[in-house]
Design a protein around this motif. Structure first.
Motif, PDB file in Angstrom:
ATOM      1  N   PHE A 118     -23.469 -79.883 -62.425  1.00  0.00           N
ATOM      2  CA  PHE A 118     -23.758 -80.422 -63.750  1.00  0.00           C
ATOM      3  C   PHE A 118     -24.224 -81.859 -63.609  1.00  0.00           C
ATOM      4  O   PHE A 118     -23.567 -82.670 -62.957  1.00  0.00           O
ATOM      5  CB  PHE A 118     -22.485 -80.333 -64.610  1.00  0.00           C
ATOM      6  N   TYR A 133     -25.858 -84.045 -72.485  1.00  0.00           N
ATOM      7  CA  TYR A 133     -25.926 -82.929 -71.540  1.00  0.00           C
ATOM      8  C   TYR A 133     -24.944 -81.816 -71.909  1.00  0.00           C
ATOM      9  O   TYR A 133     -25.241 -80.637 -71.711  1.00  0.00           O
ATOM     10  CB  TYR A 133     -25.665 -83.424 -70.114  1.00  0.00           C
ATOM     11  N   GLN A 136     -26.570 -79.989 -74.739  1.00  0.00           N
ATOM     12  CA  GLN A 136     -27.725 -79.257 -74.212  1.00  0.00           C
ATOM     13  C   GLN A 136     -27.286 -78.007 -73.442  1.00  0.00           C
ATOM     14  O   GLN A 136     -27.875 -76.943 -73.587  1.00  0.00           O
ATOM     15  CB  GLN A 136     -28.525 -80.190 -73.297  1.00  0.00           C
ATOM     16  N   ARG A 137     -26.222 -78.126 -72.650  1.00  0.00           N
ATOM     17  CA  ARG A 137     -25.752 -76.991 -71.858  1.00  0.00           C
ATOM     18  C   ARG A 137     -25.191 -75.892 -72.761  1.00  0.00           C
ATOM     19  O   ARG A 137     -25.428 -74.705 -72.543  1.00  0.00           O
ATOM     20  CB  ARG A 137     -24.690 -77.464 -70.855  1.00  0.00           C
ATOM     21  N   GLN A 141     -26.577 -72.020 -73.438  1.00  0.00           N
ATOM     22  CA  GLN A 141     -25.686 -70.861 -73.404  1.00  0.00           C
ATOM     23  C   GLN A 141     -25.804 -70.041 -74.698  1.00  0.00           C
ATOM     24  O   GLN A 141     -25.254 -68.969 -74.793  1.00  0.00           O
ATOM     25  CB  GLN A 141     -24.246 -71.333 -73.203  1.00  0.00           C
TER      26      GLN A 141
END
Length: 144
Positions: A118, A133, A136-137, A141
């Motif tokens: 990550f 982040y 965004q992650r 998903q």
């Protein structure tokens, strides 16, 4: 009276105005403004609790996540929402925002099957960048 003649070089030198000194309290022309002093960096746990957790909750709330629970234990930021059905972790290798990080996520009570790298390309990580982040992650998903 006899006139004094100036050579061309002397005439040019006489035509230049004298350099002015800057007035007191003003910066010299063409100079850079003084640099602002940076605020000292917060300790890791304090940055997580005061900046990352509240900003992540706010960012995900704006995307419709109303029941986000975040906790920070043993260099791991643990998050869950949708009644605990969606869980994720950001794992820090050291007590530092710039340390190596991993990310895990799972649905329901299923065990975590993969720990992903990550933020591996980021050299200088701020609390705001970490929040970006994370959102965004979770968006990748398709959870938010």
């Amino acid at each position: 009276m006899a006139e004094e003649k100036q050579t061309p070089a002397e005439g040019k030198a006489a035509a230049k105005p004298a350099a002015k000194k800057p007035a007191a309290g003003k910066k010299p022309a063409g100079g850079r403004p003084p640099k602002k002093a940076k605020a000292p960096e917060k300790p890791f746990a304090q940055a997580i609790s005061e900046d990352v957790i509240p900003n992540t909750i706010t960012a995900l709330k704006s995307r419709g996540v109303d029941d986000l629970e975040l906790a920070f234990n043993n260099n791991t930021l643990e998050g869950k929402f949708k009644g605990g059905q969606r869980q994720f972790n950001v794992i820090f290798s050291d007590a530092d925002l710039n340390a190596s990080k991993g990310f895990t996520c799972t649905i329901g009570s299923a065990p975590v099957s993969t720990i992903e790298s990550f933020m591996i390309d980021e050299r200088k990580v701020s609390a705001d960048l970490l929040v970006f982040y994370i959102v965004q992650r979770l968006y990748a998903q398709q959870w938010v």
